[in-house]
Design a protein around this motif. Sequence first.
Motif, PDB file in Angstrom:
ATOM      1  N   THR A 359       0.774  -0.758   0.039  1.00 24.81           N
ATOM      2  CA  THR A 359      -0.069  -0.505   0.294  1.00 24.81           C
ATOM      3  C   THR A 359       0.357   1.223  -0.280  1.00 24.81           C
ATOM      4  O   THR A 359       0.812   2.032  -0.801  1.00 24.81           O
ATOM      5  CB  THR A 359      -0.379  -0.496   1.315  1.00 24.81           C
ATOM      6  N   LYS A 360       2.027   1.097   0.778  1.00 25.59           N
ATOM      7  CA  LYS A 360       2.836   2.360   1.741  1.00 25.59           C
ATOM      8  C   LYS A 360       3.434   2.658  -0.262  1.00 25.59           C
ATOM      9  O   LYS A 360       3.323   3.812  -0.799  1.00 25.59           O
ATOM     10  CB  LYS A 360       4.161   2.598   2.279  1.00 25.59           C
ATOM     11  N   PHE A 361       3.728   1.945  -1.232  1.00 25.81           N
ATOM     12  CA  PHE A 361       4.598   2.269  -2.753  1.00 25.81           C
ATOM     13  C   PHE A 361       4.104   2.083  -3.435  1.00 25.81           C
ATOM     14  O   PHE A 361       3.978   3.080  -4.386  1.00 25.81           O
ATOM     15  CB  PHE A 361       5.844   0.954  -2.839  1.00 25.81           C
ATOM     16  N   LEU A 362       2.726   1.804  -3.419  1.00 27.78           N
ATOM     17  CA  LEU A 362       1.819   2.745  -4.047  1.00 27.78           C
ATOM     18  C   LEU A 362       0.924   3.959  -4.163  1.00 27.78           C
ATOM     19  O   LEU A 362       0.588   4.289  -4.907  1.00 27.78           O
ATOM     20  CB  LEU A 362       1.060   1.307  -4.453  1.00 27.78           C
ATOM     21  N   LEU A 363       0.815   4.208  -3.291  1.00 28.62           N
ATOM     22  CA  LEU A 363       0.867   5.406  -3.027  1.00 28.62           C
ATOM     23  C   LEU A 363       2.083   6.003  -3.286  1.00 28.62           C
ATOM     24  O   LEU A 363       1.870   7.646  -3.261  1.00 28.62           O
ATOM     25  CB  LEU A 363       0.699   5.772  -0.781  1.00 28.62           C
ATOM     26  N   ASP A 368       3.832  13.253  -4.771  1.00 27.20           N
ATOM     27  CA  ASP A 368       4.234  13.956  -5.643  1.00 27.20           C
ATOM     28  C   ASP A 368       5.882  14.076  -5.379  1.00 27.20           C
ATOM     29  O   ASP A 368       6.385  15.465  -4.127  1.00 27.20           O
ATOM     30  CB  ASP A 368       4.119  15.654  -5.631  1.00 27.20           C
ATOM     31  N   CYS A 369       6.404  13.233  -5.833  1.00 21.24           N
ATOM     32  CA  CYS A 369       8.091  12.775  -5.280  1.00 21.24           C
ATOM     33  C   CYS A 369       8.811  13.096  -6.509  1.00 21.24           C
ATOM     34  O   CYS A 369       8.445  13.411  -7.168  1.00 21.24           O
ATOM     35  CB  CYS A 369       8.058  11.134  -4.507  1.00 21.24           C
ATOM     36  N   THR A 370      10.603  13.134  -6.131  1.00 18.96           N
ATOM     37  CA  THR A 370      11.338  12.798  -7.187  1.00 18.96           C
ATOM     38  C   THR A 370      10.744  11.835  -8.080  1.00 18.96           C
ATOM     39  O   THR A 370      10.654  10.604  -7.412  1.00 18.96           O
ATOM     40  CB  THR A 370      12.700  12.758  -6.904  1.00 18.96           C
ATOM     41  N   SER A 371      11.526  11.972  -8.822  1.00 21.16           N
ATOM     42  CA  SER A 371      11.219  10.236 -10.106  1.00 21.16           C
ATOM     43  C   SER A 371      12.100   9.724  -9.713  1.00 21.16           C
ATOM     44  O   SER A 371      11.805   8.239 -10.226  1.00 21.16           O
ATOM     45  CB  SER A 371      11.896  11.223 -11.328  1.00 21.16           C
ATOM     46  N   SER A 372      12.849   9.808  -9.377  1.00 19.97           N
ATOM     47  CA  SER A 372      14.229   8.090  -8.845  1.00 19.97           C
ATOM     48  C   SER A 372      13.135   7.422  -7.521  1.00 19.97           C
ATOM     49  O   SER A 372      13.211   6.171  -8.017  1.00 19.97           O
ATOM     50  CB  SER A 372      15.067   8.779  -7.930  1.00 19.97           C
ATOM     51  N   ILE A 373      12.656   8.643  -6.496  1.00 27.40           N
ATOM     52  CA  ILE A 373      11.929   7.890  -5.358  1.00 27.40           C
ATOM     53  C   ILE A 373      10.576   6.721  -5.999  1.00 27.40           C
ATOM     54  O   ILE A 373      10.452   5.790  -5.865  1.00 27.40           O
ATOM     55  CB  ILE A 373      11.077   8.842  -4.462  1.00 27.40           C
ATOM     56  N   ARG A 374      10.081   7.218  -6.791  1.00 23.01           N
ATOM     57  CA  ARG A 374       8.958   6.945  -7.795  1.00 23.01           C
ATOM     58  C   ARG A 374       9.292   5.758  -8.317  1.00 23.01           C
ATOM     59  O   ARG A 374       8.728   4.638  -8.609  1.00 23.01           O
ATOM     60  CB  ARG A 374       8.126   7.329  -8.575  1.00 23.01           C
ATOM     61  N   GLN A 375      10.179   5.811  -9.402  1.00 26.76           N
ATOM     62  CA  GLN A 375      11.328   4.829  -9.773  1.00 26.76           C
ATOM     63  C   GLN A 375      11.507   3.306  -9.180  1.00 26.76           C
ATOM     64  O   GLN A 375      11.187   2.476  -9.303  1.00 26.76           O
ATOM     65  CB  GLN A 375      12.382   4.863 -10.802  1.00 26.76           C
ATOM     66  N   MET A 376      11.560   3.991  -7.939  1.00 22.78           N
ATOM     67  CA  MET A 376      12.617   2.851  -7.197  1.00 22.78           C
ATOM     68  C   MET A 376      10.622   1.984  -6.012  1.00 22.78           C
ATOM     69  O   MET A 376      10.820   1.159  -5.761  1.00 22.78           O
ATOM     70  CB  MET A 376      13.036   3.916  -5.765  1.00 22.78           C
ATOM     71  N   SER A 377       9.528   2.934  -5.919  1.00 26.88           N
ATOM     72  CA  SER A 377       8.431   2.272  -5.140  1.00 26.88           C
ATOM     73  C   SER A 377       8.037   1.606  -6.473  1.00 26.88           C
ATOM     74  O   SER A 377       7.584   0.253  -5.795  1.00 26.88           O
ATOM     75  CB  SER A 377       7.889   3.203  -5.250  1.00 26.88           C
ATOM     76  N   ALA A 378       8.388   1.927  -7.895  1.00 21.00           N
ATOM     77  CA  ALA A 378       7.632   0.379  -8.917  1.00 21.00           C
ATOM     78  C   ALA A 378       8.849  -0.221  -8.975  1.00 21.00           C
ATOM     79  O   ALA A 378       8.025  -1.503  -8.914  1.00 21.00           O
ATOM     80  CB  ALA A 378       7.976   1.458 -10.133  1.00 21.00           C
ATOM     81  N   LEU A 380      10.089  -1.992  -5.993  1.00 21.09           N
ATOM     82  CA  LEU A 380      10.003  -2.442  -5.047  1.00 21.09           C
ATOM     83  C   LEU A 380       8.030  -3.979  -5.129  1.00 21.09           C
ATOM     84  O   LEU A 380       8.084  -4.483  -4.646  1.00 21.09           O
ATOM     85  CB  LEU A 380       9.858  -1.423  -3.838  1.00 21.09           C
ATOM     86  N   LEU A 381       7.586  -3.156  -5.690  1.00 18.29           N
ATOM     87  CA  LEU A 381       6.212  -3.055  -6.265  1.00 18.29           C
ATOM     88  C   LEU A 381       6.192  -4.714  -6.927  1.00 18.29           C
ATOM     89  O   LEU A 381       5.801  -5.669  -6.443  1.00 18.29           O
ATOM     90  CB  LEU A 381       5.529  -2.116  -7.018  1.00 18.29           C
ATOM     91  N   LYS A 382       7.402  -4.699  -7.767  1.00 18.43           N
ATOM     92  CA  LYS A 382       7.589  -5.747  -8.557  1.00 18.43           C
ATOM     93  C   LYS A 382       7.493  -7.612  -7.484  1.00 18.43           C
ATOM     94  O   LYS A 382       7.193  -8.280  -8.055  1.00 18.43           O
ATOM     95  CB  LYS A 382       8.627  -5.663  -9.567  1.00 18.43           C
ATOM     96  N   ILE A 383       8.108  -7.259  -6.411  1.00 20.00           N
ATOM     97  CA  ILE A 383       8.393  -8.236  -5.884  1.00 20.00           C
ATOM     98  C   ILE A 383       7.383  -8.194  -4.604  1.00 20.00           C
ATOM     99  O   ILE A 383       7.545  -9.766  -5.277  1.00 20.00           O
ATOM    100  CB  ILE A 383       9.791  -7.130  -4.195  1.00 20.00           C
ATOM    101  N   PHE A 384       6.218  -7.642  -4.773  1.00 24.57           N
ATOM    102  CA  PHE A 384       5.353  -8.249  -4.340  1.00 24.57           C
ATOM    103  C   PHE A 384       4.453  -8.876  -5.457  1.00 24.57           C
ATOM    104  O   PHE A 384       3.949 -10.022  -4.636  1.00 24.57           O
ATOM    105  CB  PHE A 384       4.112  -6.816  -3.885  1.00 24.57           C
ATOM    106  N   ARG A 385       4.470  -8.388  -6.266  1.00 26.75           N
ATOM    107  CA  ARG A 385       3.866  -9.154  -7.888  1.00 26.75           C
ATOM    108  C   ARG A 385       4.159 -10.485  -8.044  1.00 26.75           C
ATOM    109  O   ARG A 385       3.116 -11.723  -8.225  1.00 26.75           O
ATOM    110  CB  ARG A 385       3.784  -8.252  -8.706  1.00 26.75           C
ATOM    111  N   VAL A 386       6.176 -10.095  -8.030  1.00 27.73           N
ATOM    112  CA  VAL A 386       6.746 -11.510  -8.297  1.00 27.73           C
ATOM    113  C   VAL A 386       6.719 -12.608  -7.397  1.00 27.73           C
ATOM    114  O   VAL A 386       6.077 -13.698  -7.376  1.00 27.73           O
ATOM    115  CB  VAL A 386       8.442 -11.483  -7.994  1.00 27.73           C
ATOM    116  N   ASN A 387       5.989 -12.491  -6.178  1.00 24.97           N
ATOM    117  CA  ASN A 387       5.802 -13.423  -4.480  1.00 24.97           C
ATOM    118  C   ASN A 387       4.577 -14.059  -4.768  1.00 24.97           C
ATOM    119  O   ASN A 387       4.418 -14.982  -4.968  1.00 24.97           O
ATOM    120  CB  ASN A 387       6.030 -12.297  -3.364  1.00 24.97           C
TER     121      ASN A 387
END
Length: 405
Positions: A359-363, A368-378, A380-387
Amino acid sequence: MRRDDLCITVPSLFLCPISLDVMKSPVSLCTGVTYDRASIQRWLDGGNNTCPATMQVLQSKELVPNRNLQRLIQIWSDSVSRRQVDAELAAPSSVIVTSKDQVKLLVKQLDNNCFSSLKKIACLARESEENREFLARMDGFLNAVFDFMRNAESDIKSIEQIIKILNLIQSKNLDKKPLLESDCLSTFLLVLQRGTSDSQIQSLQLLESIAIDGESKLKIAEKEGLLLELVKSLSKEKDQRLIQAKLSCLSAITKPKRVKTKLIQYRIIQELKNLLSEPNMSVSIVEKSLKMLETLSFCKEGRTEIRHDSILLQALVHKVLKVSNKATEHSVTVLWSVCCFFREEKAQKAVVNSSNGMTKFLLLMQRDCTSSIRQMSADLLKIFRVNSNSCLSSYDTKTTHIIPC
């Protein structure tokens, strides 16, 4: 007042806790602490939301003029201009030094009556910018101070006065190379081991100011006992100002890989974990702790220790969107470094099992955060999907065994 006349009894109540100069426009925060308006405004404009003196989180950033104190300062100022200092307004521990010749005499007396002389010089330096400028430019003064540091053994009170003086004049383009000598670094270590909280903080600020390049950082870190003293019992320290000063100093000297390796050997990651688990730590301490973890996460030894600590990893997820923007950025960077950049499977599992992580990474993706943080969040979300896919695949595999042909 003649230029040769150097100042004079200043009640400590009149000094701004930030600038250490007499306040021109005293204002109070909701914590009850009074500052000079210009100094506290710069602090708040820098994005800080705590009281500098108490490190309490501010419920309100309203600045309330302290009219009574302003009147007292005006009365005192008028009396100084008339050369009639009001004794009732004078701080009991203040010292009057009236001329540059007297200061020079005090410097000559350092060997014979060092503590008394140093205390008077420290008082002089505290009282005005002009006095600090004079001391920094005075022929032979710094050499005398450095010689005293080199030869100091156990006179902790005199050493604390030296540290106070150097800290007050450190912004005056001083040649600080002598402070990197082994004997001077031994003096810093002595203060960190036996000094008051205030003198320890001043020592740490000085060390931070001389850690300007790789060579200086290594000299500080490789001084026997100094790095260990900075790490030791970091999380057990009660004075949050001192914790913050230690973290700032550590952050300043941690760039070289050799320093990172030593810090990990001294179990700094455990100390940082303990700091993050404390519920009443200031925002600044949490941010600095996370910044240190970020630095260490790009070191193999640090990354290895972080990935094996599921509690720490879950604490990092917990800090996301919980403390401040800086804290979120540092937390996400550490998690991304361990889970995505270096693909540590054990760390990935701990993050997936954390509460509200997805939920936190989706939020974060929507904020309105930096593009690098958004990319890192994306990432990290892949980890949940892969799992999630892995679990479904495992379930399907098991199911096929019980379906009749």
